[in-house]
Design an enzyme around this catalytic site. Structure first.
Site, short mmCIF file in Angstrom:
data_model
loop_
_atom_site.label_atom_id
_atom_site.label_comp_id
_atom_site.label_asym_id
_atom_site.label_seq_id
_atom_site.Cartn_x
_atom_site.Cartn_y
_atom_site.Cartn_z
N ASP A 230 0.84 -1.21 0.00
CA ASP A 230 0.00 0.00 0.00
C ASP A 230 0.87 1.25 0.00
O ASP A 230 1.98 1.24 0.54
CB ASP A 230 -0.86 0.05 1.27
CG ASP A 230 -1.99 -0.97 1.26
OD1 ASP A 230 -2.21 -1.63 0.22
OD2 ASP A 230 -2.66 -1.10 2.30
N ARG B 216 -0.79 -1.19 -8.77
CA ARG B 216 -2.19 -0.86 -8.46
C ARG B 216 -2.28 0.67 -8.58
O ARG B 216 -1.54 1.38 -7.90
CB ARG B 216 -2.52 -1.28 -7.04
CG ARG B 216 -3.90 -0.77 -6.58
CD ARG B 216 -4.02 -0.68 -5.06
NE ARG B 216 -3.88 -1.97 -4.41
CZ ARG B 216 -3.62 -2.08 -3.09
NH1 ARG B 216 -3.47 -1.03 -2.34
NH2 ARG B 216 -3.49 -3.27 -2.56
N LYS C 108 -6.39 6.74 -6.79
CA LYS C 108 -6.37 8.21 -6.88
C LYS C 108 -5.52 8.82 -5.76
O LYS C 108 -4.84 9.81 -5.96
CB LYS C 108 -7.79 8.76 -6.84
CG LYS C 108 -8.55 8.46 -8.14
CD LYS C 108 -9.88 9.20 -8.23
CE LYS C 108 -10.64 8.75 -9.47
NZ LYS C 108 -11.97 9.36 -9.59
N GLY C 109 -5.54 8.21 -4.57
CA GLY C 109 -4.78 8.74 -3.44
C GLY C 109 -5.71 9.22 -2.34
O GLY C 109 -6.68 9.92 -2.62
N ALA C 110 -5.40 8.85 -1.08
CA ALA C 110 -6.35 9.04 0.01
C ALA C 110 -5.83 9.90 1.16
O ALA C 110 -6.51 10.03 2.16
CB ALA C 110 -6.77 7.68 0.55
N ARG D 160 -12.08 6.68 4.58
CA ARG D 160 -13.28 6.36 3.78
C ARG D 160 -14.35 7.43 3.97
O ARG D 160 -15.04 7.81 3.04
CB ARG D 160 -13.85 4.98 4.16
CG ARG D 160 -12.90 3.81 4.04
CD ARG D 160 -12.51 3.47 2.62
NE ARG D 160 -11.55 4.29 1.95
CZ ARG D 160 -10.22 4.22 2.05
NH1 ARG D 160 -9.65 3.36 2.84
NH2 ARG D 160 -9.43 5.04 1.35
P1 FDA Z 1 -13.84 8.84 -6.54
O1 FDA Z 1 -13.42 9.36 -5.20
O2 FDA Z 1 -13.89 9.78 -7.68
O3 FDA Z 1 -15.23 8.10 -6.37
C1 FDA Z 1 -15.96 7.55 -7.45
C2 FDA Z 1 -17.24 6.96 -6.92
O4 FDA Z 1 -16.93 5.83 -6.10
C3 FDA Z 1 -18.02 7.86 -6.00
O5 FDA Z 1 -18.88 8.71 -6.71
C4 FDA Z 1 -18.76 6.87 -5.13
O6 FDA Z 1 -19.87 6.33 -5.83
C5 FDA Z 1 -17.77 5.77 -4.99
N1 FDA Z 1 -16.94 5.94 -3.77
C6 FDA Z 1 -15.65 6.30 -3.72
N2 FDA Z 1 -15.20 6.28 -2.45
C7 FDA Z 1 -16.23 5.90 -1.70
C8 FDA Z 1 -16.39 5.69 -0.30
N3 FDA Z 1 -15.41 5.87 0.57
N4 FDA Z 1 -17.61 5.29 0.14
C9 FDA Z 1 -18.64 5.10 -0.72
N5 FDA Z 1 -18.54 5.28 -2.06
C10 FDA Z 1 -17.36 5.67 -2.53
N6 FDA Z 1 -5.23 5.07 -1.51
C11 FDA Z 1 -3.94 5.32 -1.11
O7 FDA Z 1 -3.59 6.49 -0.90
N7 FDA Z 1 -3.06 4.28 -0.98
C12 FDA Z 1 -3.39 3.00 -1.23
O8 FDA Z 1 -2.56 2.09 -1.10
C13 FDA Z 1 -4.73 2.73 -1.64
N8 FDA Z 1 -5.15 1.45 -1.92
C14 FDA Z 1 -6.41 1.25 -2.47
C15 FDA Z 1 -6.79 -0.04 -2.86
C16 FDA Z 1 -8.00 -0.24 -3.50
C17 FDA Z 1 -8.38 -1.61 -3.93
C18 FDA Z 1 -8.85 0.88 -3.75
C19 FDA Z 1 -10.15 0.73 -4.49
C20 FDA Z 1 -8.50 2.13 -3.31
C21 FDA Z 1 -7.30 2.33 -2.66
N9 FDA Z 1 -6.94 3.58 -2.19
C22 FDA Z 1 -5.64 3.80 -1.77
C23 FDA Z 1 -7.98 4.65 -2.04
C24 FDA Z 1 -8.03 5.55 -3.24
O9 FDA Z 1 -6.85 6.33 -3.31
C25 FDA Z 1 -9.25 6.48 -3.18
O10 FDA Z 1 -9.15 7.30 -2.05
C26 FDA Z 1 -10.58 5.76 -3.16
O11 FDA Z 1 -10.58 4.62 -3.95
C27 FDA Z 1 -11.73 6.69 -3.69
O12 FDA Z 1 -11.46 7.08 -5.00
P2 FDA Z 1 -12.18 6.48 -6.32
O13 FDA Z 1 -11.09 6.11 -7.25
O14 FDA Z 1 -13.08 5.40 -5.98
O15 FDA Z 1 -12.87 7.70 -7.03
#
Ligand code: FDA
Length: 285
Positions: free
Chosen positions: A112, A162, A165-167, A267
């Protein structure tokens, strides 16, 4: 850790359980639905070597249990959980022990990515483990401005990535702030992964991007087994199922353990609607 009913309900929205048994049960359920898993024993930024050793112990126990159950899951781990903040640098040895054990049962370890101060060292470890065991997946965050260079290097070395987007909360000197810029970066990096990458993992719930990934893969003549989608436990379950029914590989990130709070807060931060969900659970409305 004891929990109130409300706390339990909130946590279980995104976390499979507090015990390995609950996490394995979640993996079994996913498997029955045709979905793969990556198992994550929650924890980060440990402050003692003893805690780091315990984290390694938990990851090794999880590997053993996956083997016993015959579940084809990968293991995800954060290097600060193995002591990356501590002086002795022993996190490298722990990461090596985990990757070596996982390699023996032909499993991948997904490293991660945490906040940007760890990016360089994390990628360095992922590269070294790939050289030693060939079973590592690195994580790239599209919001970081450095990621184009990183993906280029990982692609040249044949290291699977993998893409997420970044969290984490990052400053404008290192990360794009606007969602449109992050999404544009994601699309660019995804294009690079499909052009030159090895077994790309498209980790997002963003349906527009997922549709583009499918179009890109088909334009390149890739088969569904050449790449995978990854999503988080409890997020967009119907989309996970829809992709599986169309024949695509989907892997769900299954977090478990007692140290669920930082993961859970990320989240909530991702989506304002989740904060309302949490408040409703607490107030029982
Ligand atoms: P975006 O935020 O644009 O969301 C698109 C849609 O997805 C939303 O409109 C909603 O419908 C749904 N959605 C997204 N997040 C949601 C939530 N929390 N609850 C409910 N619905 C939601 N980050 C990081 O910094 N380091 C890491 O190692 C990882 N590892 C990782 C593994 C996996 C398998 C995933 C899917 C994600 C990660 N992430 C991560 C998290 C990632 O960086 C990001 O913060 C989240 O996936 C949310 O972004 P989306 O790409 O889903 O798009």
């Amino acid at each position: 850790m004891e929990e109130s009913g409300g706390g339990e309900r909130i946590r279980s929205r995104f976390v499979a359980g507090q015990t390995l048994g609950e996490a394995i049960a979640a993996c079994r359920e996913l498997r029955a639905a045709g979905i793969l898993a990556t198992l994550d024993h929650l924890g980060e930024n440990v402050t003692t070597e003893a805690d780091a050793d315990r984290s390694l112990g938990a990851a090794l126990t999880a590997l053993g249990e996956l083997d016993r159950e015959g579940i084809a899951a990968t293991i995800s781990v954060k290097l600060t959980q193995f002591g990356m903040d501590l002086d002795a640098g022993l996190f490298r040895n722990r990461a090596e022990a985990l990757a070596g054990t996982a390699a023996a049962s032909d499993r991948r370890v997904e490293i991660d990515m945490e906040s940007s101060r760890y990016t360089a060292a994390t990628l360095e470890v992922a590269g070294r483990l790939h050289g030693m065991f060939g079973n590592t997946r690195a994580v790239i965050q599209a919001y970081l401005k450095r990621s184009a260079g990183d993906i280029d290097r990982l692609n040249s070395l044949g290291i699977p990535v993998r893409l997420c987007k970044g969290a984490y909360l990052e400053g404008p000197e290192v990360a794009f702030a606007a969602k449109t810029d992050v999404d544009a970066s994601y699309r660019r990096l995804m294009g690079e992964l499909f052009r030159r990458g090895s077994s790309p993992a498209i980790a997002t719930h963003d349906e527009a991007i997922i549709d583009e990934a499918i179009a890109l893969a088909s334009a390149k003549g890739l088969r569904p087994e050449d790449f995978e989608f990854q999503m988080l436990y409890g997020v967009r379950r119907e989309l996970q199922q829809r992709l599986v029914s169309r024949g695509y590989q989907v892997r769900v990130y299954v977090p478990y353990g007692e140290a669920w709070y930082p993961y859970f807060m990320r989240r909530l931060a991702e989506r304002p609607a989740n904060v309302w969900f949490a408040i409703r659970q607490i107030t029982g409305e």
